[in-house]
Design an enzyme around this catalytic site. Sequence first.
Site, PDB file in Angstrom:
ATOM      1  N   SER A   1       0.871  -1.131   0.139  1.00  0.00           N
ATOM      2  CA  SER A   1       0.027   0.016   0.060  1.00  0.00           C
ATOM      3  C   SER A   1       0.823   1.097   0.168  1.00  0.00           C
ATOM      4  CB  SER A   1      -1.109  -0.154   1.181  1.00  0.00           C
ATOM      5  OG  SER A   1      -1.924   0.964   1.233  1.00  0.00           O
TER       6      SER A   1
ATOM      7  N   ASP B   1      -2.690   6.050  -3.991  1.00  0.00           N
ATOM      8  CA  ASP B   1      -1.768   5.369  -3.340  1.00  0.00           C
ATOM      9  C   ASP B   1      -1.122   4.179  -4.074  1.00  0.00           C
ATOM     10  OD1 ASP B   1      -3.687   3.613  -3.102  1.00  0.00           O
ATOM     11  OD2 ASP B   1      -3.204   2.954  -1.174  1.00  0.00           O
TER      12      ASP B   1
ATOM     13  N   ASP C   1      -1.014   1.058  -4.457  1.00  0.00           N
ATOM     14  CA  ASP C   1      -1.779  -0.033  -5.135  1.00  0.00           C
ATOM     15  C   ASP C   1      -3.164   0.468  -5.634  1.00  0.00           C
ATOM     16  OD1 ASP C   1      -2.762   0.130  -2.417  1.00  0.00           O
ATOM     17  OD2 ASP C   1      -3.615  -1.644  -2.584  1.00  0.00           O
TER      18      ASP C   1
ATOM     19  N   ASP D   1      -5.992   1.866  -4.321  1.00  0.00           N
ATOM     20  CA  ASP D   1      -7.413   1.696  -3.700  1.00  0.00           C
ATOM     21  C   ASP D   1      -7.593   3.019  -2.952  1.00  0.00           C
ATOM     22  OD1 ASP D   1      -5.481   1.188  -1.522  1.00  0.00           O
ATOM     23  OD2 ASP D   1      -6.594  -0.417  -0.922  1.00  0.00           O
TER      24      ASP D   1
END
Length: 457
Positions: free
Chosen positions: A95, A229, A231, A233
């Site tokens: 993340s 961010d 990834d 999401d």
Amino acid sequence: MAPKFGTSGLRGLVVELTPALVADHVRAFAAACDHGGVLCLGQDLRPSSPRIAGDIIAAARAEGLRVIDCGALPTPALALAAQRAGAGAIMVTGSHIPADRNGLKFYSRAGEITKADEAAISAALGRAPGTAEGALEQDPRAAARFVARYVSACGAGALAGRRIGLYAHSAVGRDDLQAMLEGLGAEVIELGRSAAFIPVDTEAVDPDTRAQIAAWVIEHGLDALVSTDGDSDRPLLADETGTLVPGDILGQITAQALAAEAVVTPISSNSGVSRKSFARVLTTRIGSPYVIAGMAELGGKVVGYEANGGFLLGFDADGPSGVITALPTRDCMLPLIMTLIAAGDGAVSARVAQEPPVVTVADRVQEVPQEASQPFVARLSADAQARAAFLGRLGASEAACDLTDGIRMRLADGRIVHVRPSGNAPELRLYVEADDRDKAEALLRSGLAELRSALLG
């Protein structure tokens, strides 16, 4: 950061995420969770992600799972691919945390793993390696289907005439977000693409990045700037002045735009949502598993979102040009698109100004081990005198406190100070709420200084 497993997945330093440790968790997941014998796999753009993805493929195939490798794509795009295939999924991502760390995020066929799944996986660790050889397939169209989901539901001209900046950095969904915006008719100006991984926390954007975003907006005459961010999401949106729009405000606007009747959001989110016209608002502990559980409790036309902006759609909603099917996992694309569309031909700042006058800001003290942050927060939670001393150094006093997640202190003048240790990173989070931005920013600065002094000396 020693590897830690929870409902956010397995997180840790790359050097400690060994092939043996990764394989052990994959075997436990295969034994404990409902995956239908199929595993969809995705990864972000960290240098370590391809190696870890290879470890997962080897371990899953040895357990007899059919593996569908979706490559590098946003986490919500992987969730959509798994939903379509009736499969489980694993996303290789850390993340927003730095590149020396990484992780695995697990999905059963029902979606993100629950606390019960977490316990079952933990109990299944230590199994012997399998000896099967499951099939391996590729799905190179998973990200494109994710893009098409929103273009078809919102319409090719939904953002016509809009000039949108895209802070690409190292976000895995940067090209998908560009394709999506252009598919909706926007002119997209890409900025700041990086071959090296940059950890962007959309909930706590550092001052230098804020300044760069504002400069880009002015330099290029942008109507807005978007990013995500690592990834992809969690969303980031700056308005036409370069001012960042908080993620929970994006959530409020998107929930209204989709005609949701019920909203579930963590206790750290902007409390202005309770002043809007939703039939029910439920607050939870921080983390998407708690939001998902709350959504299941309420049912119906329910949505969820977090202070970081990740949006969870719990029902088939009507978009401007078609249906957006339910996807109850954290998604950054939907709140970005729906907020831009909700602004219409006007300024994004004007649409944001229609929300209740409550300002939330957040940041974190980094490199604070949980062995230090958790006892500190526990002491504040248990000791009214310790809270009084802490707040006194901020020139404030407590009217009430909430222990739903961390310690959330309502001050005598109505402002809020919320302190919480991160569940998956060595950092201490600070959330502040006030009735105007200057007050909120000032309290955030003084609160961070006090926390650094208390924890780092």
